[in-house]
Design an enzyme around this catalytic site. Structure first.
Site, mmCIF file in Angstrom:
data_model
loop_
_atom_site.group_PDB
_atom_site.id
_atom_site.type_symbol
_atom_site.label_atom_id
_atom_site.label_comp_id
_atom_site.label_asym_id
_atom_site.label_seq_id
_atom_site.Cartn_x
_atom_site.Cartn_y
_atom_site.Cartn_z
ATOM 1 N N GLY A 1 0.797 -1.239 0.000
ATOM 2 C CA GLY A 1 0.000 0.000 0.000
ATOM 3 C C GLY A 1 0.822 1.277 0.000
ATOM 4 N N GLY A 2 2.115 1.172 0.389
ATOM 5 C CA GLY A 2 3.015 2.322 0.268
ATOM 6 C C GLY A 2 2.649 3.492 1.159
ATOM 7 C CB THR A 3 3.506 7.091 0.780
ATOM 8 O OG1 THR A 3 4.863 6.819 0.463
ATOM 9 C CG2 THR A 3 3.411 8.362 1.596
ATOM 10 N N GLY B 1 1.585 23.392 2.828
ATOM 11 C CA GLY B 1 0.941 22.590 1.794
ATOM 12 C C GLY B 1 -0.097 21.702 2.462
ATOM 13 C CB ALA C 1 -3.041 8.370 -3.426
ATOM 14 C CG HIS D 1 -33.369 21.654 -1.144
ATOM 15 N ND1 HIS D 1 -32.541 22.655 -0.674
ATOM 16 C CD2 HIS D 1 -34.447 21.613 -0.311
ATOM 17 C CE1 HIS D 1 -33.102 23.211 0.396
ATOM 18 N NE2 HIS D 1 -34.250 22.588 0.631
HETATM 19 C C1 FAD Z 1 1.083 12.665 5.277
HETATM 20 C C2 FAD Z 1 0.668 12.430 3.853
HETATM 21 C C3 FAD Z 1 -0.653 12.551 3.503
HETATM 22 C C4 FAD Z 1 -1.043 12.330 2.191
HETATM 23 N N1 FAD Z 1 -2.356 12.462 1.888
HETATM 24 C C5 FAD Z 1 -2.757 12.268 0.622
HETATM 25 C C6 FAD Z 1 -4.130 12.355 0.284
HETATM 26 O O1 FAD Z 1 -4.976 12.597 1.130
HETATM 27 N N2 FAD Z 1 -4.482 12.141 -1.002
HETATM 28 C C7 FAD Z 1 -3.566 11.863 -1.971
HETATM 29 O O2 FAD Z 1 -3.940 11.702 -3.125
HETATM 30 N N3 FAD Z 1 -2.255 11.761 -1.679
HETATM 31 C C8 FAD Z 1 -1.833 11.946 -0.417
HETATM 32 N N4 FAD Z 1 -0.508 11.802 -0.106
HETATM 33 C C9 FAD Z 1 0.438 11.485 -1.190
HETATM 34 C C10 FAD Z 1 0.368 10.003 -1.560
HETATM 35 O O3 FAD Z 1 0.536 9.222 -0.416
HETATM 36 C C11 FAD Z 1 1.437 9.690 -2.598
HETATM 37 O O4 FAD Z 1 1.308 10.565 -3.688
HETATM 38 C C12 FAD Z 1 1.307 8.255 -3.118
HETATM 39 O O5 FAD Z 1 1.413 7.347 -2.049
HETATM 40 C C13 FAD Z 1 2.374 7.968 -4.171
HETATM 41 O O6 FAD Z 1 2.279 6.635 -4.576
HETATM 42 P P1 FAD Z 1 3.497 5.866 -5.249
HETATM 43 O O7 FAD Z 1 2.961 4.516 -5.599
HETATM 44 O O8 FAD Z 1 4.094 6.692 -6.303
HETATM 45 O O9 FAD Z 1 4.604 5.741 -4.123
HETATM 46 P P2 FAD Z 1 4.581 5.248 -2.620
HETATM 47 O O10 FAD Z 1 3.216 5.198 -2.069
HETATM 48 O O11 FAD Z 1 5.587 6.059 -1.901
HETATM 49 O O12 FAD Z 1 5.046 3.727 -2.717
HETATM 50 C C14 FAD Z 1 6.324 3.367 -3.074
HETATM 51 C C15 FAD Z 1 6.595 1.990 -2.510
HETATM 52 O O13 FAD Z 1 7.800 1.513 -3.053
HETATM 53 C C16 FAD Z 1 8.535 0.823 -2.064
HETATM 54 N N5 FAD Z 1 9.936 0.828 -2.474
HETATM 55 C C17 FAD Z 1 10.728 1.917 -2.678
HETATM 56 N N6 FAD Z 1 11.932 1.524 -3.142
HETATM 57 C C18 FAD Z 1 11.888 0.175 -3.242
HETATM 58 C C19 FAD Z 1 12.818 -0.798 -3.674
HETATM 59 N N7 FAD Z 1 14.025 -0.463 -4.129
HETATM 60 N N8 FAD Z 1 12.439 -2.092 -3.608
HETATM 61 C C20 FAD Z 1 11.201 -2.453 -3.159
HETATM 62 N N9 FAD Z 1 10.278 -1.568 -2.745
HETATM 63 C C21 FAD Z 1 10.621 -0.277 -2.803
HETATM 64 C C22 FAD Z 1 8.238 1.613 -0.801
HETATM 65 O O14 FAD Z 1 8.454 0.813 0.344
HETATM 66 C C23 FAD Z 1 6.778 1.981 -0.997
HETATM 67 O O15 FAD Z 1 5.912 1.035 -0.432
HETATM 68 C C24 FAD Z 1 -0.088 11.985 1.205
HETATM 69 C C25 FAD Z 1 1.249 11.833 1.562
HETATM 70 C C26 FAD Z 1 1.626 12.047 2.862
HETATM 71 C C27 FAD Z 1 3.070 11.869 3.237
#
Ligand code: FAD
Length: 471
Positions: free
Chosen positions: A40-42, A183, A325, A450
């Site tokens: 699920g990542g960030t 931000g 996201a 409404h």
């Molecule tokens: C506090 C906060 C609140 C947020 N709120 C929102 C929101 O409300 N709405 C919204 O749209 N966005 C929000 N975001 C932004 C959103 O979370 C990110 O834009 C989104 O998660 C990006 O997705 P991604 O798949 O590009 O990367 P990520 O979600 O960062 O996932 C990358 C994944 O890759 C893995 N990884 C990295 N390098 C390697 C490697 N070499 N080998 C194996 N695995 C690796 C990491 O562990 C991670 O799980 C928020 C961010 C933060 C920090």
């Protein structure tokens, strides 16, 4: 024999896991390498989900704090926030959702390979820790995302000077919190911790809060924050911050050039996120980079054939790429469809909804009034305050407005900007309006139910034609 796949995705954030599912739906044999213990990542683990869960707690607390107005009796005295339960509920939501992705991987027969991936030459991905192995891949999708970016000269110790990664887990409500950056992340934590009881100060280098939003939205947020007791120091630069005793000493230079000193229990650095490419081996493979980001074209091809990249880690067409996201997921679908030979089309980044879940919420899409004027449009504006609506009065959420920016010549809607209750939901109609190149007239003739908050959009479009009914 190395395991062989049609597609290997590196990273299981909202970009990577969605790309994997879509590729698998289209008949590809897919593996995802993810180094975290959960999928699920960030978004799911440190971002969207935990922060919005905390904001829901803040909202619930707000209702209880106004119990007299709502006719809720509190026989045991004043309400208090219980952080242990707050975190327990939030963590349960996060775990439920990350497990949900695991289920979807199983359902779609996607292999989750636990470990850290490195590009190991043409068509090869090496897993360097965890389930160590080398994978063969016809196509590689890099979706390694981003991590918090610091500020030069400010050392993040993760205890007193923290990032959002720590802010979501603070075991206690800090007495005082200074937030660097206004931000989405900065103002959301300001709303959470002010409601929980902290003294909150936001420091923003630019002249206004949420600087990417329409100026009227920034002004409304600053007004609302002031009412809540959140201090906003705009046009202000933090020149020094260091941990001292049980707190943080901060020096900041205001727009008048004068330096002021602030003390806080916690300093939250919320100044953006940097791409994650360390140890990936992207440069060694010859992938073109731009300021640390992986350069891609409009269909997410890197400079190396059969290697694509999506999400927070990319720079696209030299423009600012929204780190969101829903953007990474939309890119994941496009890349998977291209790799499966479907007619994949570039996304329109002018139609990306921007949502900030502070109190009051912000939802926006398209051109701000200033941007539209800068692009040479003769602009027509329509604004309508939520406070007039019956539904807003019932909810006790009467701050804010909807503002429509349109082109006078063709009546086309260029942008819709909202601050106020449910704005992050209402923005969906605005996104569709822009995608369908809707005119203000069409929006006016659309019947809005409404009593709903969405009436503010209907009324704002009437207002743009000088025909608002309830104003
Ligand atoms: C506090 C906060 C609140 C947020 N709120 C929102 C929101 O409300 N709405 C919204 O749209 N966005 C929000 N975001 C932004 C959103 O979370 C990110 O834009 C989104 O998660 C990006 O997705 P991604 O798949 O590009 O990367 P990520 O979600 O960062 O996932 C990358 C994944 O890759 C893995 N990884 C990295 N390098 C390697 C490697 N070499 N080998 C194996 N695995 C690796 C990491 O562990 C991670 O799980 C928020 C961010 C933060 C920090």
């Amino acid at each position: 024999m190395p395991a062989s796949y049609d597609v290997v995705v590196i990273g299981a954030g909202t970009g990577g896991y969605v790309a994997a599912i879509r590729a698998s739906q289209l008949g590809k044999k897919v593996a995802v390498v993810e180094k975290q213990k959960a999928l699920g990542g960030t978004c799911l683990i440190w971002g969207c989900i935990p922060t919005k869960a905390l904001l829901e707690h803040a909202h619930a607390f707000k209702i209880v704090q106004n119990s007299d107005e709502w006719g809720i009796a509190l026989p045991y005295g004043a309400p208090a926030i219980e952080m242990r339960q707050v975190h327990a509920r939030k963590d349960k939501i996060v775990t439920g959702l990350t497990k949900g992705i695991e289920f979807l991987f199983k359902k779609n027969k996607i292999d989750w390979i636990k470990g850290t991936a490195r590009l190991a030459g043409k068509g090869r991905v090496e897993v360097v820790d965890g389930e160590k192995q080398t994978l063969e891949a016809a196509e590689i999708v890099i979706a390694t995302g981003s991590s918090p970016r610091g500020v030069p000269g400010i050392e993040i110790d993760h205890k007193r000077i923290i990032t959002s990664d720590e802010a979501i887990h603070l075991p206690e409500v800090p007495k005082s919190l200074v937030i660097l950056g206004s931000g989405a992340v900065g103002v959301e934590f300001a709303s959470i911790f002010r409601r929980f009881g902290s003294e909150v100060t936001i420091i923003e280098l630019l002249p206004r809060l949420v600087p990417i939003e329409d100026e009227a939205v920034s002004a409304e947020l600053e007004k609302a924050f002031k009412k809540q007791g959140i201090r906003s120091l705009t046009g202000t630069k933090v020149t020094k911050a260091s941990v001292s005793g049980a707190g943080v000493g901060i020096e900041a230079q205001g727009p008048d050039g004068k330096t002021q000193k602030l003390d806080a229990d916690i300093l939250l650095v919320a100044t953006g996120r940097a791409p994650v490419t360390t140890g990936l081996g992207a440069e060694a493979l010859g992938i073109a980079m731009e300021k640390g980001y992986i350069k891609v074209d409009s269909l997410y091809r890197t400079s190396v054939p059969h290697v694509s990249a999506i999400g927070d880690v990319i720079a696209i067409d030299g423009r600012v790429h929204p780190q969101l996201a829903h953007v990474s997921s939309a890119e994941g679908i496009v890349v998977a469809e291209r790799l499966a030979g479907k007619d994949a089309r570039p996304l329109n980044y002018d139609h990306v909804p921007s949502c900030t879940y502070c109190d009051p919420e912000i939802g926006s899409v398209g051109l701000t009034e200033a941007a539209a004027r800068k692009q040479g449009y003769e602009v027509r504006i329509g604004s309508f305050p939520f406070g007039v609506l019956g539904r807003a009065k019932m909810a006790g959420e009467t701050e804010g407005f909807v503002k429509i920016v349109a082109d006078k010549k063709y009546d086309e809607v260029l942008g819709i900007h909202m601050i106020g209750p449910r704005s992050t939901e209402l923005v969906a109609e605005a996104v569709l309006a822009l995608r369908l190149e809707c005119t203000v007239e069409e929006l006016m003739r659309t019947i809005h139910a409404h009593p709903t908050f969405s009436e503010a959009i209907g009324e704002a479009s009437h207002a743009a034609h000088g025909a608002a009914i309830h104003m």
